[in-house]
Design a protein around this motif. Structure first.
Motif, PDB file in Angstrom:
ATOM      1  N   ARG A   1       0.851  -1.081  -0.102  1.00 52.06           N
ATOM      2  CA  ARG A   1      -0.041  -0.023  -0.070  1.00 52.06           C
ATOM      3  C   ARG A   1       1.029   1.223   0.143  1.00 52.06           C
ATOM      4  NH1 ARG A   1      -2.828  -3.195   3.575  1.00 52.06           N
ATOM      5  NH2 ARG A   1      -4.717  -4.125   2.294  1.00 52.06           N
ATOM      6  N   ASN A   2       2.181   1.025   0.349  1.00 56.19           N
ATOM      7  CA  ASN A   2       3.171   2.142   0.427  1.00 56.19           C
ATOM      8  C   ASN A   2       4.338   1.450   0.233  1.00 56.19           C
ATOM      9  OD1 ASN A   2       4.104   1.579   3.232  1.00 56.19           O
ATOM     10  ND2 ASN A   2       2.182   2.478   3.869  1.00 56.19           N
ATOM     11  N   GLN A   3       5.551   2.361   0.478  1.00 55.73           N
ATOM     12  CA  GLN A   3       6.889   1.753   0.431  1.00 55.73           C
ATOM     13  C   GLN A   3       7.600   2.355   1.774  1.00 55.73           C
ATOM     14  OE1 GLN A   3       8.600   1.999  -3.432  1.00 55.73           O
ATOM     15  NE2 GLN A   3       9.840   0.138  -2.978  1.00 55.73           N
ATOM     16  N   LYS A   4       6.680   2.449   2.987  1.00 54.96           N
ATOM     17  CA  LYS A   4       7.280   2.840   4.100  1.00 54.96           C
ATOM     18  C   LYS A   4       8.256   1.784   4.624  1.00 54.96           C
ATOM     19  CE  LYS A   4       5.963   4.246   8.691  1.00 54.96           C
ATOM     20  NZ  LYS A   4       4.939   4.654   9.494  1.00 54.96           N
ATOM     21  N   HIS A   5       9.496   2.134   4.923  1.00 51.00           N
ATOM     22  CA  HIS A   5      10.457   1.137   5.539  1.00 51.00           C
ATOM     23  C   HIS A   5      10.703   1.415   6.977  1.00 51.00           C
ATOM     24  CE1 HIS A   5      11.539   1.104   1.138  1.00 51.00           C
ATOM     25  NE2 HIS A   5      12.543   0.111   1.488  1.00 51.00           N
TER      26      HIS A   5
ATOM     27  N   GLY B   1      19.433   5.661   0.683  1.00 50.67           N
ATOM     28  CA  GLY B   1      18.378   6.147   0.069  1.00 50.67           C
ATOM     29  C   GLY B   1      17.182   5.756   0.559  1.00 50.67           C
ATOM     30  N   THR B   2      17.025   4.646   1.448  1.00 47.85           N
ATOM     31  CA  THR B   2      15.871   4.309   2.198  1.00 47.85           C
ATOM     32  C   THR B   2      15.458   5.364   3.096  1.00 47.85           C
ATOM     33  OG1 THR B   2      16.558   1.993   2.296  1.00 47.85           O
ATOM     34  CG2 THR B   2      14.895   2.727   3.824  1.00 47.85           C
ATOM     35  N   LEU B   3      16.428   6.360   3.801  1.00 51.13           N
ATOM     36  CA  LEU B   3      16.261   7.402   4.488  1.00 51.13           C
ATOM     37  C   LEU B   3      15.719   8.839   3.601  1.00 51.13           C
ATOM     38  CD1 LEU B   3      19.032   6.784   7.126  1.00 51.13           C
ATOM     39  CD2 LEU B   3      16.706   6.080   7.180  1.00 51.13           C
ATOM     40  N   ASP B   4      16.776   8.864   2.603  1.00 49.87           N
ATOM     41  CA  ASP B   4      16.819   9.919   1.819  1.00 49.87           C
ATOM     42  C   ASP B   4      15.564  10.163   0.533  1.00 49.87           C
ATOM     43  OD1 ASP B   4      18.867  11.544   2.795  1.00 49.87           O
ATOM     44  OD2 ASP B   4      20.281  10.709   1.363  1.00 49.87           O
ATOM     45  N   ASP B   5      15.439   9.001   0.219  1.00 49.47           N
ATOM     46  CA  ASP B   5      14.331   9.074  -0.954  1.00 49.47           C
ATOM     47  C   ASP B   5      12.985   8.414  -0.449  1.00 49.47           C
ATOM     48  OD1 ASP B   5      16.536   9.721  -2.278  1.00 49.47           O
ATOM     49  OD2 ASP B   5      17.123   7.954  -3.084  1.00 49.47           O
ATOM     50  N   HIS B   6      12.739   7.966   0.882  1.00 48.35           N
ATOM     51  CA  HIS B   6      11.571   7.458   1.345  1.00 48.35           C
ATOM     52  C   HIS B   6      11.446   8.089   2.712  1.00 48.35           C
ATOM     53  CE1 HIS B   6      10.936   4.123  -1.537  1.00 48.35           C
ATOM     54  NE2 HIS B   6      12.324   4.130  -1.847  1.00 48.35           N
TER      55      HIS B   6
END
Lengths: 316, 476
Positions: free
Chosen positions: B339-343, B413-418
């Motif tokens: 439903r989202n790409q929240k890590h 990128g998990t932090l910067d782009d999400h």
């Protein structure tokens, strides 16, 4: 005599009383020396065993999370314990494990001892004695780690060989029905060396006269084993059972390392529940209450066993 | 005349005592500590007691009057290390500096064991240091180390749950590493497509595997399904860091004084769906039976080509290299979109003990550790990455040059782009929470309970725990 002693103490103090050049003085010095040798052990027991037991009794009446001073709660911890599902499950699992582990380690230990006792070659006897005893020298933690690999359902060597025989993979550690049996097998493997040695020692000391008499009476094979050997080994069986039960009721290493009490609560033991509450959840009061239950359980079980065996143990 | 002399028992005892004393003395390290020396006790989380030695060496070179002593506490997982620290404190031992991941940081801060660092940072004459540090560290990591408005640990490392691929297994089955936008359905296709079974139906190669713990585990599926174990709120405060050091950083906007996890929502429909997903693929034989642990067992199976995918962070790069995997044998991608790409991530660092007897020296150690010098010498990041550096400049592709993965930009990128990426649920009572979480996960993953029942019971236990523990924490 009494007045002389009193005078000596009053006149010269304890040192002179102790150093009197008489037989009484010698006896006193020997007694003091004996107590001095015992002192390190007694201090150890008091500081590391008896002391903490007393402290636990006190702590069980408090709520204490180490950050704030203990808060007196009376018997609240014990009331909570009666309603704590995890404690009840831990208790049931512990009893289940104890029955499985003690029965297997006593019976396998006995069978192995009987078999090795019949071996005539001394070097072979030494070999088996060493081989069966070695696992006991390993730490419970390391046994748990490598047994975790061996009993792994998909990648463990045990299932690998079983599948070669056409037996489907067995979820040794991941099935609620099997996990305690697997842990009991592992525990029995590690501890049977102890019972084995006790029984072997017992067999070596059996009275030859009694065995010869049994021969003369025609008792052979199983009849001799059941009616003569096992009754004569009853002191060793009692000892192995009582110590086995005491150890099994404290089981922690194997289930904690291999399954952490899982799957679900299927291998959660009472000592594990105690550890989790005291050290992971920082509830030292409640953890102490559980510790007292474990302590009382061990005490009651030991007394019950001694009572049950009172007329069945034969000392030669 | 005979010169023979018999040795008396007394002589023998004297000699034995002298010999014993000599033996003990010879075994003691010869170390002369001057009277004005200050000793700080630093807890390390394992590997070996020299892990932080380079940092200590820098400090001792700068200040010869400081002596760093290690307190090594190891554990199967973070919660166990935290439990050992607490046992140490309960036994009356003290440490000056301790290591904690997100969850234990909240506990130590909430219980007043750790000291807030706000004043130390804002009053530090070397403000350039902190401006540089915070500009290099993503604000979400800093926020995860805050509790009720104050910062308790400068983040040293972090690990977000990304998806690792065994590229050889992928290639053998005609797959490639998916793109950044891949979805849950893509995941299922790869997982099923790479699973190999023998004639009797036993799985030989698994498409996907995970271990039963708080971080990693099936938690990433909960996040992308749109759920969480607890409601995620922001505590007030923290403006000193956001307005002071992160001013102008868009990623810092809307942040507060740390997180509050107050209301358990473990049986929400999203969480149930996430559990159903992992239970279903377990029943299909795509994943093996789920065991407890930190994934060490999985590392070996992954390295030997028995697994295709598993959740892990940057820490796996060095570990797989140590297991013999060559660069190119594995790669990484973001967690698939549902439903989202929240890590989810967890971060770690050192905290300063409130009861430290040498707080200035302890603080100096902490500062050196997160400095450029500290990062350049740290065994955690050199020669290979064994945990992801919190500083962006040390998490770039060149840091993973020797080991891989090729997509290493995914880590930061998990932090910067999400921007939705957030920490694992880590209330101060996360230790008992984790026990409950793993227990009911085990019930569901062994088939003893259905996902809905397992999560209903998990929810009931979490509510009871939160009622008992929650009132001790959080100001409102």
């Amino acid at each position: 005599m009494t007045s002389r002693k009193t005078t000596a103490v009053a006149g010269g103090g304890i040192f002179h009383w102790l150093m009197q050049d008489t037989m009484d003085g010698l006896r006193r010095r020997r007694a003091v020396l004996g107590y001095l040798f015992l002192l390190p052990t007694l201090l150890g027991i008091f500081i590391f065993t008896a002391g903490p037991v007393f402290v636990s009794f006190g702590l069980s009446l408090f709520q204490w999370n180490i950050f704030k001073p203990p808060d007196y709660v009376g018997l609240e911890n014990f009331e909570r314990l009666l309603e704590d599902r995890r404690v009840i499950i831990g208790l049931v699992n512990t009893v289940k494990f104890t029955v499985l582990a003690v029965c297997s380690q006593v019976s396998i230990g006995l069978i192995l001892a009987l078999a090795v006792h019949r071996i005539n070659r001394v070097w072979l006897r030494y070999y088996f004695r060493t081989a069966f005893f070695l696992p006991l020298l390993m730490s419970g933690a390391s046994v748990a780690v490598f047994m975790g690999y061996i009993f792994h359902k998909e990648f463990g060597p045990l299932n690998y060989y079983l599948t070669l025989l056409g037996i489907p993979q067995i979820p040794w550690l991941t099935s609620s029905d099997l996990v305690m049996i697997s842990i009991a097998i592992i525990s029995a493997w590690r501890n049977m060396g102890f019972t084995f040695l006790i029984f072997l020692g017992g067999l070596s000391n059996l009275s030859q006269e009694v065995l010869d008499a049994a021969d003369v009476d025609g008792a052979q094979g199983l009849r001799r084993l059941w009616s003569v050997t096992i009754p004569l080994l009853s002191p060793q069986i009692l000892f192995a059972t009582v110590t086995g039960v005491i150890g099994a009721l404290q089981v922690f290493d194997e289930p904690y390392i291999m399954t952490r009490g899982g799957p679900g609560n299927a291998s959660r033991t009472l000592v594990m529940v105690m550890y989790e509450h005291a050290f992971k959840h920082i509830e030292f009061g409640y953890g102490s209450a559980i510790a007292i239950v474990v302590f009382l359980m061990i005490l009651v079980m030991a007394i019950v066993q001694m009572w049950l065996w009172r007329n069945r143990v034969f000392y030669q | 005349m005979s010169t023979e002399k018999k040795m008396s028992r007394r002589d023998l005892l004297k000699m034995a005592a002298a010999g014993g004393t000599g033996l003990v003395m010879s075994g003691l390290p010869v170390r002369v500590i001057a009277q004005d020396m200050v000793t700080i006790k630093v807890q390390t989380a394992g590997l070996d007691d020299n892990t932080l030695q380079p940092v200590a060496d820098i400090q001792m070179a700068r200040n010869p009057n400081v002596n760093v002593e290690w307190v090594v506490l190891t554990g199967i997982d973070h919660e166990e290390v935290a439990a050992k620290i607490l046992a140490l404190v309960a036994a009356g031992e003290s440490i000056d500096v301790g290591y904690a991941a997100t969850e234990a940081c909240q506990l130590f801060a909430g219980q007043g064991l750790a000291a807030p660092l706000d004043d130390r940072i804002t009053s530090d004459p070397d403000q350039d240091f902190w401006t540089d540090f915070f500009s290099d560290v993503h604000p979400s990591l800093t926020e995860a180390m805050m509790y009720e408005g104050s910062l308790y640990e400068p983040p040293r490392d972090f690990n977000a749950a990304n998806m690792y691929f065994n590229t050889n297994v992928l290639a053998e089955n005609g797959f490639e590493v998916p793109g950044e936008e891949w979805t849950k359905d893509d995941f299922l296709e790869i997982a099923r497509g790479t699973t190999k079974k023998d004639d009797s139906g036993n799985t030989e190669v698994f498409g996907y595997a995970w271990t039963n713990r708080l971080w990693g585990s099936w938690m990433p599926w909960i996040f992308v399904a749109g759920g969480n174990l607890y409601t995620e709120e922001r505590a007030p405060g923290g403006s000193w860091v956001w307005d002071g050091y992160y001013a102008g950083d868009a990623a810092a906007e809307g942040r507060g004084g740390g997180f509050r996890w107050r209301e358990p929502v473990a049986n929400s429909s999203e969480v149930v769906e996430a559990l159903e997903l992992v239970v279903d693929i377990w029943k299909e034989g795509v994943t093996p039976d789920i065991a407890m642990g930190t994934g060490q067992t999985l590392t070996g199976f992954y390295a030997t080509g028995l697994l295709c995918m598993t959740p892990a962070g940057g820490f796996w790069a060095g570990r797989l290299g140590n297991e013999g995997m060559e660069k190119g044998d594995f790669d990484v991608q973001y967690w698939p979109n549902w439903r989202n790409q929240k890590h989810q991530f967890g971060t770690g660092g050192h905290w300063l003990s409130e009861t430290s007897t040498a707080p200035d020296e302890a603080w100096e150690f902490m500062k050196i550790e997160v400095s450029h010098e500290g990062f350049q010498s740290s065994i955690f990041f050199n020669p290979v990455i064994i945990t992801t550096p919190s500083r962006r400049s040390y998490s770039q592709a060149d840091a993973f040059e020797s080991t891989g993965p090729a997509n290493s930009d995914v880590f930061y990128g998990t932090l910067d782009d999400h921007p939705s990426t957030s920490p694992i649920p880590a209330p101060p009572w996360s230790n008992p929470m984790t026990t409950i979480f793993t227990t009911y996960t085990g019930f569901a993953m062994s088939g003893e309970m259905g996902p809905q029942q397992a999560l209903d019971e998990m929810q009931a236990e979490l509510e009871s725990l939160t009622n008992r523990e929650g009132r001790k924490y959080y100001q409102e």
